[in-house]
Design an enzyme around this catalytic site. Structure first.
Site, PDB file in Angstrom:
ATOM      1  N   ARG A  43       0.303  15.280   3.765  1.00 42.47           N
ATOM      2  CA  ARG A  43      -0.399  16.219   2.886  1.00 42.47           C
ATOM      3  C   ARG A  43      -0.691  17.528   3.599  1.00 42.47           C
ATOM      4  O   ARG A  43      -0.631  18.600   3.014  1.00 42.47           O
ATOM      5  CB  ARG A  43      -1.736  15.610   2.419  1.00 42.47           C
ATOM      6  CG  ARG A  43      -1.568  14.438   1.494  1.00 42.47           C
ATOM      7  CD  ARG A  43      -2.834  13.641   1.425  1.00 42.47           C
ATOM      8  NE  ARG A  43      -3.128  13.065   2.743  1.00 42.47           N
ATOM      9  CZ  ARG A  43      -4.073  12.166   2.968  1.00 42.47           C
ATOM     10  NH1 ARG A  43      -4.846  11.774   1.983  1.00 42.47           N
ATOM     11  NH2 ARG A  43      -4.264  11.668   4.179  1.00 42.47           N
ATOM     12  N   SER A  64      -7.467   8.116  -0.453  1.00 44.81           N
ATOM     13  CA  SER A  64      -8.149   6.926  -0.988  1.00 44.81           C
ATOM     14  C   SER A  64      -9.587   6.876  -0.482  1.00 44.81           C
ATOM     15  O   SER A  64     -10.503   6.530  -1.221  1.00 44.81           O
ATOM     16  CB  SER A  64      -7.419   5.657  -0.560  1.00 44.81           C
ATOM     17  OG  SER A  64      -6.127   5.644  -1.088  1.00 44.81           O
ATOM     18  N   LYS A  69      -9.570  -5.191   7.741  1.00 44.62           N
ATOM     19  CA  LYS A  69     -10.342  -4.232   6.939  1.00 44.62           C
ATOM     20  C   LYS A  69     -11.011  -4.935   5.768  1.00 44.62           C
ATOM     21  O   LYS A  69     -10.471  -5.881   5.231  1.00 44.62           O
ATOM     22  CB  LYS A  69      -9.400  -3.162   6.372  1.00 44.62           C
ATOM     23  CG  LYS A  69      -9.145  -2.007   7.295  1.00 44.62           C
ATOM     24  CD  LYS A  69      -8.457  -0.896   6.489  1.00 44.62           C
ATOM     25  CE  LYS A  69      -7.780   0.125   7.349  1.00 44.62           C
ATOM     26  NZ  LYS A  69      -6.923   1.017   6.553  1.00 44.62           N
ATOM     27  N   HIS A 102      -0.409   9.282  -4.304  1.00 44.47           N
ATOM     28  CA  HIS A 102       0.546   8.180  -4.083  1.00 44.47           C
ATOM     29  C   HIS A 102       1.593   8.175  -5.199  1.00 44.47           C
ATOM     30  O   HIS A 102       2.790   8.042  -4.950  1.00 44.47           O
ATOM     31  CB  HIS A 102      -0.177   6.817  -4.087  1.00 44.47           C
ATOM     32  CG  HIS A 102      -1.085   6.596  -2.915  1.00 44.47           C
ATOM     33  ND1 HIS A 102      -2.380   6.175  -3.048  1.00 44.47           N
ATOM     34  CD2 HIS A 102      -0.868   6.724  -1.573  1.00 44.47           C
ATOM     35  CE1 HIS A 102      -2.936   6.051  -1.838  1.00 44.47           C
ATOM     36  NE2 HIS A 102      -2.032   6.375  -0.938  1.00 44.47           N
TER      37      HIS A 102
HETATM   38  O1  PNS Z   1      -2.194   3.861   3.782  1.00 47.88           O
HETATM   39  P1  PNS Z   1      -2.356   3.736   5.253  1.00 47.88           P
HETATM   40  O2  PNS Z   1      -3.592   2.933   5.574  1.00 47.88           O
HETATM   41  O3  PNS Z   1      -2.299   5.063   5.971  1.00 47.88           O
HETATM   42  O4  PNS Z   1      -1.093   2.875   5.788  1.00 47.88           O
HETATM   43  C1  PNS Z   1      -0.935   2.550   7.142  1.00 47.88           C
HETATM   44  C2  PNS Z   1       0.187   1.516   7.341  1.00 47.88           C
HETATM   45  C3  PNS Z   1      -0.004   0.317   6.454  1.00 47.88           C
HETATM   46  C4  PNS Z   1       1.505   2.168   7.005  1.00 47.88           C
HETATM   47  C5  PNS Z   1       0.174   1.127   8.845  1.00 47.88           C
HETATM   48  O5  PNS Z   1      -1.110   0.742   9.232  1.00 47.88           O
HETATM   49  C6  PNS Z   1       1.139  -0.002   9.165  1.00 47.88           C
HETATM   50  O6  PNS Z   1       2.328   0.181   9.164  1.00 47.88           O
HETATM   51  N1  PNS Z   1       0.583  -1.220   9.392  1.00 47.88           N
HETATM   52  C7  PNS Z   1       1.348  -2.435   9.606  1.00 47.88           C
HETATM   53  C8  PNS Z   1       1.272  -2.889  11.070  1.00 47.88           C
HETATM   54  C9  PNS Z   1       2.219  -2.092  11.904  1.00 47.88           C
HETATM   55  O7  PNS Z   1       3.422  -2.091  11.707  1.00 47.88           O
HETATM   56  N2  PNS Z   1       1.653  -1.370  12.908  1.00 47.88           N
HETATM   57  C10 PNS Z   1       2.396  -0.495  13.776  1.00 47.88           C
HETATM   58  C11 PNS Z   1       2.595   0.841  13.088  1.00 47.88           C
HETATM   59  S1  PNS Z   1       3.319   1.965  14.196  1.00 47.88           S
END
Ligand code: PNS
Length: 189
Positions: free
Chosen positions: A92, A130, A43, A19
């Site tokens: 990645r 993570s 979560k 990150h």
């Molecule tokens: O670090 P992560 O868990 O891969 O991040 C995922 C994240 C937070 C980017 C994704 O879950 C997200 O954008 N969540 C917010 C809700 C949302 O907008 N959902 C539609 C995404 S297409």
């Protein structure tokens, strides 16, 4: 001249060197970068949002154009709220691509003016996630070099809360030693 603001959304539970690597790269191409921690009530995270925010703030304190915020709801709505024009995400390996593409296209459908920009962290972090860091730490494995020292310490404390007090004791010993030395210097002068 138009200034480009981007958000870097994620869970960051915990933040890793991967990150940080991406934040550094993002800070070089965007005028402003907001690291946005998702407050996801579904979560059960290892670190609270406040803990993750503190860690990320310490990790990014050296970057003038990087800030750390939290958000809930849709990423695109948060991006619009803070007037960002891009979403930064890391890829990645090819295995990340499918999910990231799906998310980027859904975000574009929801908000066509918002661009997703993918960047690749350094190869040495290509296997760092993570989830794996949490698992290795929980099973007592060595996570140094995968996360910043501050995060490694916080992970050790999570696994063994007693370490928190050991460190405080060590810190207190150091402080009183410093005070003792300064008192004896004053006496001599
Ligand atoms: O670090 P992560 O868990 O891969 O991040 C995922 C994240 C937070 C980017 C994704 O879950 C997200 O954008 N969540 C917010 C809700 C949302 O907008 N959902 C539609 C995404 S297409």
């Amino acid at each position: 001249m138009k200034r480009i603001k981007a958000i870097y959304p994620g869970s960051f539970d915990p933040p890793t060197n991967g990150h940080l690597d991406l934040i550094e790269r993002g800070s070089k191409i965007f005028d402003e970068l907001v690291v946005a921690i998702l407050r996801n009530l579904e979560k059960a995270p290892l670190f609270s949002v406040a803990e993750r925010r503190n860690m990320l703030e310490s990790m990014t304190s050296g970057f003038d154009n990087v800030s750390v915020e939290t958000f809930d709801g849709l990423t695109v709505e948060y991006a619009m709220k803070v007037e960002a024009s891009a979403v930064l995400r890391g890829i990645r390996a090819i295995s990340d691509y499918e999910y990231e593409l799906q998310m980027a296209l859904m975000n574009r459908k929801l908000q066509p003016s918002l661009e997703t920009v993918f960047m690749m962290p350094a190869e040495k972090y290509s296997y760092v996630s993570s989830r794996l860091v949490r698992e290795v730490a929980q099973l007592g494995g060595n996570i140094d070099c995968l996360v910043p020292e501050l995060v490694a310490q916080k992970l050790r404390e999570k696994m063994d809360p007693a370490l928190k007090f050991v460190d405080v004791e060590r810190l207190e010993q150091k402080t009183s030693e410093r005070e003792r030395k300064s008192r004896s210097r004053k006496k001599r002068s």
